[in-house]
Enzyme design. Sequence first.
Site, mmCIF file in Angstrom:
data_model
loop_
_atom_site.group_PDB
_atom_site.id
_atom_site.type_symbol
_atom_site.label_atom_id
_atom_site.label_comp_id
_atom_site.label_asym_id
_atom_site.label_seq_id
_atom_site.Cartn_x
_atom_site.Cartn_y
_atom_site.Cartn_z
ATOM 1 N N ASP A 67 0.818 -1.225 0.000
ATOM 2 C CA ASP A 67 0.000 0.000 0.000
ATOM 3 C C ASP A 67 0.846 1.267 0.000
ATOM 4 O OD1 ASP A 67 -2.248 -1.708 0.348
ATOM 5 O OD2 ASP A 67 -1.852 -1.751 2.491
ATOM 6 N N HIS A 99 -4.293 -2.107 -5.989
ATOM 7 C CA HIS A 99 -3.739 -0.798 -6.311
ATOM 8 C C HIS A 99 -4.901 0.153 -6.496
ATOM 9 C CE1 HIS A 99 0.179 -2.202 -7.061
ATOM 10 N NE2 HIS A 99 -0.079 -2.798 -8.193
HETATM 11 P P1 GDP Z 1 -0.484 0.247 -3.673
HETATM 12 O O1 GDP Z 1 -1.037 -1.096 -3.356
HETATM 13 O O2 GDP Z 1 0.969 0.344 -3.326
HETATM 14 O O3 GDP Z 1 -0.763 0.686 -5.055
HETATM 15 O O4 GDP Z 1 -1.164 1.303 -2.716
HETATM 16 P P2 GDP Z 1 -2.726 1.606 -2.516
HETATM 17 O O5 GDP Z 1 -3.282 2.074 -3.766
HETATM 18 O O6 GDP Z 1 -3.396 0.491 -1.842
HETATM 19 O O7 GDP Z 1 -2.643 2.751 -1.418
HETATM 20 C C1 GDP Z 1 -2.149 3.959 -1.658
HETATM 21 C C2 GDP Z 1 -3.236 4.999 -1.399
HETATM 22 O O8 GDP Z 1 -2.643 6.268 -1.414
HETATM 23 C C3 GDP Z 1 -4.304 5.065 -2.479
HETATM 24 O O9 GDP Z 1 -5.510 5.431 -1.869
HETATM 25 C C4 GDP Z 1 -3.811 6.167 -3.405
HETATM 26 O O10 GDP Z 1 -4.837 6.820 -4.124
HETATM 27 C C5 GDP Z 1 -3.194 7.105 -2.444
HETATM 28 N N1 GDP Z 1 -2.061 7.903 -2.890
HETATM 29 C C6 GDP Z 1 -1.032 7.562 -3.701
HETATM 30 N N2 GDP Z 1 -0.144 8.573 -3.761
HETATM 31 C C7 GDP Z 1 -0.623 9.567 -2.965
HETATM 32 C C8 GDP Z 1 -0.155 10.853 -2.584
HETATM 33 O O11 GDP Z 1 0.913 11.304 -2.973
HETATM 34 N N3 GDP Z 1 -0.937 11.558 -1.711
HETATM 35 C C9 GDP Z 1 -2.107 11.097 -1.227
HETATM 36 N N4 GDP Z 1 -2.797 11.856 -0.388
HETATM 37 N N5 GDP Z 1 -2.572 9.874 -1.546
HETATM 38 C C10 GDP Z 1 -1.850 9.138 -2.401
#
Ligand code: GDP
Length: 423
Positions: free
Chosen positions: A12, A40
């Site tokens: 995440d 994701h």
């Molecule tokens: P992944 O499994 O690594 O792709 O991560 P996830 O998607 O499960 O979790 C990352 C969360 O952070 C998601 O809700 C994204 O939309 C959000 N996100 C990603 N980059 C940023 C950022 O720079 N700022 C904020 N506020 N949210 C972000």
Amino acid sequence: MIRAIVGANWGDEGKGKITDMCAEQSDIVVRFQGGANAGHTIINEYGRFALHLLPSGVFHKNITNVIANGVALNIEALKNEMQTLKDAGIEFNLLIGERTQVLLPHHVLMDTYEEERLGDRKFGSTKSGIAPFYADKYSKTGLQVWELYNKERLLDKLEHMYEKINIQFKYLYNKPEIDYKEVYNTLLEYAEFIKDNVADTSKFLRDAIKEGKNILFEGQLGSLKDTDHGIYPYVTSSSTLAGYAAVGAGIPPYAIDNITVITKAYSSAVGEGPFVSEIFGDEADELRKRGGDKGEFGATTGRPRRVGYFDAVATRYGCEIQGATEVCMTCLDVLSYMDKLPICTGYEWNGKVYKEFLTTDKLYEAKPVYTVLPGWKSDIRGIKSYDELPKEAKDYIEFVEKEIGVKISMVSNGPRREEILYR
Ligand code: GDP
């Protein structure tokens, strides 16, 4: 360029956004491990999507997406995901490795029953069947995609397979037995559903490498969930490392030029296991509420994520075992409300401070040693270049960079694709 995008921590980290962003310059996007047990989150012009199995290249029409042999192929989950995209009017190209293992209905049930049986000793499984799936795969009692297309052989194999499984279901879990003929019929439907996507994806990728194509390998979860190098047994059942991209996809290990490791500006984790810089109570609720784009809740399960301060010890280790060539720090904007920013720079265990990532038993007992930096206390979303960030934000990034020993080449200051600062 052949690039892997992988996580430094517990998953995440925001890999989805970075993969989606980098996908634009790719010809091929590949999933090489894991299954539908994590997700994701991608936010783009079509909406907000949680992808579990489909590679992040699906939003770009000219990209070929590959589900490679190392993946736990849950065809039921894949069907639903493909339907969601079709409903949103998105067309995409998808290849599925002919040697990919198929996740079977009993894997999901077994995962659920086993967590029930373990009670307090449970692992915090997402109950997607991943652990029983990999157990079957490595004990060679599983099923690869090509096996779906030989009906007689398939029926015979299932009959024998379920003899043993049903003994376990009946006597160990006290649950209803599975009718192998029902499974057979479901598998035939699945076979029909994916038949146009099945290919020798390893050959496809090896040829693409020779042709100089841009390929992106998309990791799921993060270093600390790796079976061999993570917080065992609170790990996932497949390797989460960039090195495994070569194995899971069937390409030469030396073909991978760039390993971009993603880390969040703070820590978050799902499931059980040690988490040295974890925070609790109101402080945690506040961070959880502000984290990510909709709060820190699992993309697959909706479970509240555990949160904590940035852990430089875990992240340095996570970057080293990934072989990071560069790091992207996401969610920096989330920290804008904090007065002070503690960074865990050491683990105190048994009267000594360690900079190394310790084994699970010691991690449980370790206390975090913090270096506290001042917060910047202003909204940094909308900032378009690194230089425009407040001094405190740049100090935070540069301090982390020194601690983890890898260049932070990108900083993400919001969930949207364009909210990215290059250094
Ligand atoms: P992944 O499994 O690594 O792709 O991560 P996830 O998607 O499960 O979790 C990352 C969360 O952070 C998601 O809700 C994204 O939309 C959000 N996100 C990603 N980059 C940023 C950022 O720079 N700022 C904020 N506020 N949210 C972000």
